[in-house]
Motif scaffolding. Structure first.
Motif, PDB file in Angstrom:
ATOM      1  N   VAL A 123       3.191  -5.949  14.127  1.00 28.63           N
ATOM      2  CA  VAL A 123       2.423  -5.489  12.965  1.00 28.63           C
ATOM      3  C   VAL A 123       3.327  -4.760  11.990  1.00 28.63           C
ATOM      4  O   VAL A 123       3.282  -4.949  10.796  1.00 28.63           O
ATOM      5  CB  VAL A 123       1.269  -4.560  13.413  1.00 28.63           C
ATOM      6  N   HIS A 124       4.187  -3.932  12.530  1.00 26.32           N
ATOM      7  CA  HIS A 124       5.243  -3.339  11.717  1.00 26.32           C
ATOM      8  C   HIS A 124       6.423  -3.075  12.644  1.00 26.32           C
ATOM      9  O   HIS A 124       6.282  -2.964  13.859  1.00 26.32           O
ATOM     10  CB  HIS A 124       4.784  -2.044  11.041  1.00 26.32           C
ATOM     11  N   HIS A 125       7.589  -2.976  12.067  1.00 23.18           N
ATOM     12  CA  HIS A 125       8.772  -2.692  12.866  1.00 23.18           C
ATOM     13  C   HIS A 125       8.833  -1.208  13.140  1.00 23.18           C
ATOM     14  O   HIS A 125       8.563  -0.383  12.275  1.00 23.18           O
ATOM     15  CB  HIS A 125      10.029  -3.148  12.120  1.00 23.18           C
ATOM     16  N   GLU A 126       9.151  -0.854  14.403  1.00 19.49           N
ATOM     17  CA  GLU A 126       9.143   0.569  14.767  1.00 19.49           C
ATOM     18  C   GLU A 126      10.146   1.390  13.963  1.00 19.49           C
ATOM     19  O   GLU A 126      10.036   2.608  13.885  1.00 19.49           O
ATOM     20  CB  GLU A 126       9.422   0.717  16.259  1.00 19.49           C
ATOM     21  N   ASP A 127      11.138   0.735  13.359  1.00 17.01           N
ATOM     22  CA  ASP A 127      12.131   1.456  12.566  1.00 17.01           C
ATOM     23  C   ASP A 127      11.780   1.512  11.077  1.00 17.01           C
ATOM     24  O   ASP A 127      12.591   1.944  10.265  1.00 17.01           O
ATOM     25  CB  ASP A 127      13.513   0.814  12.734  1.00 17.01           C
ATOM     26  N   SER A 128      10.575   1.055  10.716  1.00 18.87           N
ATOM     27  CA  SER A 128      10.160   1.116   9.319  1.00 18.87           C
ATOM     28  C   SER A 128      10.065   2.575   8.868  1.00 18.87           C
ATOM     29  O   SER A 128       9.688   3.454   9.646  1.00 18.87           O
ATOM     30  CB  SER A 128       8.796   0.445   9.133  1.00 18.87           C
ATOM     31  N   PHE A 129      10.409   2.813   7.615  1.00 15.00           N
ATOM     32  CA  PHE A 129      10.293   4.179   7.099  1.00 15.00           C
ATOM     33  C   PHE A 129      10.107   4.138   5.585  1.00 15.00           C
ATOM     34  O   PHE A 129      10.336   3.123   4.933  1.00 15.00           O
ATOM     35  CB  PHE A 129      11.534   5.011   7.455  1.00 15.00           C
ATOM     36  N   TRP A 130       9.688   5.270   5.033  1.00 17.23           N
ATOM     37  CA  TRP A 130       9.524   5.424   3.587  1.00 17.23           C
ATOM     38  C   TRP A 130      10.127   6.764   3.190  1.00 17.23           C
ATOM     39  O   TRP A 130       9.869   7.782   3.822  1.00 17.23           O
ATOM     40  CB  TRP A 130       8.049   5.382   3.196  1.00 17.23           C
ATOM     41  N   THR A 131      10.953   6.764   2.138  1.00 13.46           N
ATOM     42  CA  THR A 131      11.599   7.982   1.669  1.00 13.46           C
ATOM     43  C   THR A 131      10.795   8.596   0.529  1.00 13.46           C
ATOM     44  O   THR A 131      10.471   7.906  -0.445  1.00 13.46           O
ATOM     45  CB  THR A 131      13.033   7.690   1.183  1.00 13.46           C
ATOM     46  N   LEU A 132      10.451   9.874   0.650  1.00  6.46           N
ATOM     47  CA  LEU A 132       9.699  10.586  -0.383  1.00  6.46           C
ATOM     48  C   LEU A 132      10.644  11.496  -1.158  1.00  6.46           C
ATOM     49  O   LEU A 132      11.343  12.327  -0.570  1.00  6.46           O
ATOM     50  CB  LEU A 132       8.600  11.463   0.229  1.00  6.46           C
ATOM     51  N   VAL A 133      10.647  11.341  -2.465  1.00 10.82           N
ATOM     52  CA  VAL A 133      11.394  12.245  -3.331  1.00 10.82           C
ATOM     53  C   VAL A 133      10.387  13.134  -4.072  1.00 10.82           C
ATOM     54  O   VAL A 133       9.186  12.870  -4.059  1.00 10.82           O
ATOM     55  CB  VAL A 133      12.279  11.469  -4.337  1.00 10.82           C
ATOM     56  N   GLU A 134      10.888  14.174  -4.707  1.00 14.70           N
ATOM     57  CA  GLU A 134       9.982  15.164  -5.296  1.00 14.70           C
ATOM     58  C   GLU A 134       9.096  14.603  -6.395  1.00 14.70           C
ATOM     59  O   GLU A 134       7.958  15.033  -6.559  1.00 14.70           O
ATOM     60  CB  GLU A 134      10.799  16.336  -5.845  1.00 14.70           C
ATOM     61  N   ASN A 135       9.600  13.646  -7.147  1.00 19.33           N
ATOM     62  CA  ASN A 135       8.823  13.151  -8.287  1.00 19.33           C
ATOM     63  C   ASN A 135       7.998  11.908  -7.950  1.00 19.33           C
ATOM     64  O   ASN A 135       7.555  11.180  -8.820  1.00 19.33           O
ATOM     65  CB  ASN A 135       9.743  12.841  -9.479  1.00 19.33           C
ATOM     66  N   SER A 136       7.820  11.625  -6.654  1.00 19.04           N
ATOM     67  CA  SER A 136       6.970  10.494  -6.270  1.00 19.04           C
ATOM     68  C   SER A 136       5.527  10.786  -6.666  1.00 19.04           C
ATOM     69  O   SER A 136       5.127  11.941  -6.820  1.00 19.04           O
ATOM     70  CB  SER A 136       7.062  10.237  -4.762  1.00 19.04           C
ATOM     71  N   ASP A 137       4.736   9.734  -6.787  1.00 17.99           N
ATOM     72  CA  ASP A 137       3.333   9.899  -7.153  1.00 17.99           C
ATOM     73  C   ASP A 137       2.450   9.264  -6.079  1.00 17.99           C
ATOM     74  O   ASP A 137       1.898   9.940  -5.230  1.00 17.99           O
ATOM     75  CB  ASP A 137       3.088   9.255  -8.515  1.00 17.99           C
ATOM     76  N   THR A 138       2.366   7.939  -6.084  1.00 15.37           N
ATOM     77  CA  THR A 138       1.589   7.223  -5.076  1.00 15.37           C
ATOM     78  C   THR A 138       2.458   6.142  -4.447  1.00 15.37           C
ATOM     79  O   THR A 138       3.386   5.627  -5.081  1.00 15.37           O
ATOM     80  CB  THR A 138       0.340   6.572  -5.697  1.00 15.37           C
ATOM     81  N   PHE A 139       2.148   5.784  -3.221  1.00 14.25           N
ATOM     82  CA  PHE A 139       2.902   4.732  -2.543  1.00 14.25           C
ATOM     83  C   PHE A 139       2.098   4.243  -1.341  1.00 14.25           C
ATOM     84  O   PHE A 139       1.097   4.853  -0.949  1.00 14.25           O
ATOM     85  CB  PHE A 139       4.285   5.237  -2.098  1.00 14.25           C
ATOM     86  N   GLU A 140       2.552   3.130  -0.755  1.00 18.57           N
ATOM     87  CA  GLU A 140       1.910   2.558   0.417  1.00 18.57           C
ATOM     88  C   GLU A 140       2.889   2.596   1.588  1.00 18.57           C
ATOM     89  O   GLU A 140       4.074   2.313   1.426  1.00 18.57           O
ATOM     90  CB  GLU A 140       1.511   1.089   0.164  1.00 18.57           C
ATOM     91  N   PHE A 141       2.357   2.917   2.777  1.00 13.66           N
ATOM     92  CA  PHE A 141       3.174   2.868   3.983  1.00 13.66           C
ATOM     93  C   PHE A 141       2.257   2.700   5.194  1.00 13.66           C
ATOM     94  O   PHE A 141       1.238   3.378   5.324  1.00 13.66           O
ATOM     95  CB  PHE A 141       3.996   4.152   4.149  1.00 13.66           C
ATOM     96  N   GLY A 142       2.634   1.764   6.077  1.00 15.12           N
ATOM     97  CA  GLY A 142       1.860   1.553   7.298  1.00 15.12           C
ATOM     98  C   GLY A 142       0.411   1.217   7.054  1.00 15.12           C
ATOM     99  O   GLY A 142      -0.486   1.731   7.727  1.00 15.12           O
ATOM    100  N   ASN A 143       0.134   0.360   6.048  1.00 13.81           N
ATOM    101  CA  ASN A 143      -1.232  -0.038   5.688  1.00 13.81           C
ATOM    102  C   ASN A 143      -2.088   1.135   5.214  1.00 13.81           C
ATOM    103  O   ASN A 143      -3.314   1.077   5.272  1.00 13.81           O
ATOM    104  CB  ASN A 143      -1.929  -0.729   6.868  1.00 13.81           C
ATOM    105  N   LYS A 144      -1.425   2.193   4.762  1.00 10.15           N
ATOM    106  CA  LYS A 144      -2.148   3.351   4.238  1.00 10.15           C
ATOM    107  C   LYS A 144      -1.647   3.686   2.829  1.00 10.15           C
ATOM    108  O   LYS A 144      -0.501   3.421   2.497  1.00 10.15           O
ATOM    109  CB  LYS A 144      -1.971   4.563   5.162  1.00 10.15           C
ATOM    110  N   HIS A 145      -2.534   4.261   2.051  1.00  9.98           N
ATOM    111  CA  HIS A 145      -2.212   4.664   0.677  1.00  9.98           C
ATOM    112  C   HIS A 145      -1.989   6.174   0.643  1.00  9.98           C
ATOM    113  O   HIS A 145      -2.797   6.948   1.180  1.00  9.98           O
ATOM    114  CB  HIS A 145      -3.356   4.285  -0.263  1.00  9.98           C
ATOM    115  N   PHE A 146      -0.888   6.598   0.032  1.00  9.11           N
ATOM    116  CA  PHE A 146      -0.533   8.024  -0.040  1.00  9.11           C
ATOM    117  C   PHE A 146      -0.450   8.494  -1.492  1.00  9.11           C
ATOM    118  O   PHE A 146      -0.020   7.737  -2.370  1.00  9.11           O
ATOM    119  CB  PHE A 146       0.812   8.280   0.637  1.00  9.11           C
ATOM    120  N   GLU A 147      -0.852   9.743  -1.692  1.00  6.78           N
ATOM    121  CA  GLU A 147      -0.695  10.402  -2.990  1.00  6.78           C
ATOM    122  C   GLU A 147      -0.070  11.771  -2.735  1.00  6.78           C
ATOM    123  O   GLU A 147      -0.432  12.448  -1.766  1.00  6.78           O
ATOM    124  CB  GLU A 147      -2.046  10.576  -3.685  1.00  6.78           C
TER     125      GLU A 147
END
Length: 442
Positions: free
Chosen positions: A315-339
């Motif tokens: 379903v996803h690779h166990e080594d998947s990751f997402w990098t958050l920087v300070e000026n991020s707004d919205t993004f998707e990771f692991g079939n979830k939506h983040f703000e």
């Protein structure tokens, strides 16, 4: 009745193909696909041609490609050619050359169909292919589903020559002077399908001269019986199987009354490819401890306390990751939506699916990843350090859920938030907090 009228009738009556449909013609250069293409063009259909060069037969493969390109040019039809390194693909996937070629061509046909805005992919398989497939599936133990042979229409794929026998196609191709090329590998009995065609079916025809008609009629009965069976199975499956967060949850209590019926169990799990042997293992484990895993080729089944959880493998690779920087707004990771947001209102706001974090304790960039063995944190509201694996057990989080929980990591490696479960106590907002970093998961 002349062939062109029989062909047109089959398109309309059996396949329900509109005369204004756009057809992607899968053309190998053999007599079957060349005749099929000629018939579609004779009826005035809007067509494009697709040819696969699997680069398996040296010069012969090049001559096949040349023939198809020449045919397309002569009739003013767009032609697309795709070359595949089939041998490498087969080795990498651990499958046969025949299976590799099948996977490659159908994936490309669908990609091309979408790109060219075609309605249907036409494959030049005929009645003899239909019978061979039924007999081949009989040797593979595919059950009633496999005895249906080749379906005339499946998804966007149609087989408009299934009403024709191979000898009829050969006769028509000769009478109409249709140029084609024979694939010499079709005459080698080292392949199972060819062995059935060249050695097994002739023996059946010796026993029953009208074997082809009998086999076709039986296949039709198998198809009708399978459809009738599914009309009973689908309502049962729909009341037991539930889609939740990318997984399929199967209620153990509801399935319990069917668990001893192996045939019914096999049909319920048929879309997911579980063998009878695996399902018998499930039956034996039914009253035991939870946590057992069962696998088919493409799916995995987890026996949990109150449910079974079914998911596609990887379903996803166990080594998947997402990098958050300070000026991020919205993004998707692991079939979830983040703000995410940063503000100076330090008042505690209780919201589902959100974490309020002391901004000054963060070291950017932050990282979202999935759980790993050995992870630990300091859960808010609990004393001391705790392994995530123990935390999940205490909160009755099953194996699949555990593998799908995003974990927010600080730049120093600390776990900040087990998303939607618990914040780390070290990163909570306090009376001295000046800025709040809020992350919301939906």
């Amino acid at each position: 009745m002349e062939l062109i009228y029989r062909f047109e009738n089959y398109l309309k009556e059996t396949l329900a193909i509109d005369s204004k449909s756009k057809i992607l013609l899968a053309v190998s250069g053999g007599k079957d696909s060349m005749l099929m293409s000629s018939l579609f063009l004779q009826l005035g259909y809007d067509c494009v041609i697709a040819h696969c060069n699997f680069m398996l037969r040296g010069e012969a493969s090049e001559l096949d490609e040349e023939l198809v390109l020449g045919f397309a040019k002569k009739h003013g039809v767009p032609c697309f050619v795709k070359r595949f390194d089939t041998t490498v693909y087969a080795e990498n996937c651990g499958i046969s050359i025949q299976m590799a070629a099948r996977d490659l061509r159908y994936a490309w046909f669908e990609e091309l169909r979408i790109r060219e805005d075609a309605d249907w992919i036409a494959i030049g398989q005929h009645r003899d292919d239909h019978i061979e497939t039924m007999l081949l599936n009989l040797t593979r133990g595919t059950g009633l589903q496999g005895l249906q042979g080749i379906l005339p229409k499946r998804g966007h794929v149609i087989r408009p020559l299934l009403f024709l026998a191979a000898n009829e196609i050969a006769e028509v191709a000769s009478n109409k002077n249709i140029i084609y090329r024979d694939d010499q590998s079709n005459f080698s009995t080292k392949y199972a399908r060819n062995k059935i065609r060249l050695e097994i079916i002739p023996k059946f025809r010796e026993l029953a001269p009208n074997f082809d008609e009998i086999a076709t009629e039986n296949i039709s009965h198998f198809q009708e019986t399978y459809q009738l069976l599914q009309s009973f199975i689908e309502p049962i499956r729909s009341t037991i199987f539930f889609e939740e967060n990318g997984l399929i949850r199967i209620d153990r209590l509801l399935l319990n009354k069917h668990i001893d019926h192996t045939a019914l169990l096999f049909e319920l799990f048929k879309p997911y490819g579980f063998s009878k042997q695996v399902l018998e293992d499930l039956q034996k484990s039914w009253g035991g401890e939870s946590g057992r895993l069962f696998q088919s080729l493409n799916f995995e089944l987890l026996l949990d306390r109150n449910n079974l959880w079914l998911r596609p493998l990887d379903v996803h690779h166990e080594d998947s990751f997402w990098t958050l920087v300070e000026n991020s707004d919205t993004f998707e990771f692991g079939n979830k939506h983040f703000e995410q947001r940063i503000d100076t209102d330090v008042g505690l706001k209780i919201m589902n699916g959100s974490a309020q974090i002391d901004y000054d304790k963060l070291i950017f960039p932050l990282v979202l990843r999935f759980w790993k063995e050995g992870d630990y944190f300091f859960p808010l509201g609990m004393s001391g350090r705790k392994k995530l694996s123990d935390f999940f057990i205490q909160n009755k989080v099953n194996l699949y859920e555990k593998k799908n929980v995003p974990i927010l990591i600080n730049g120093n490696g600390d776990i900040i938030w087990v998303v939607n479960y618990r914040l780390d106590n070290r990163y909570r907002i306090t009376e001295s907090t000046k800025k709040v970093f809020t992350l919301v998961c939906k």
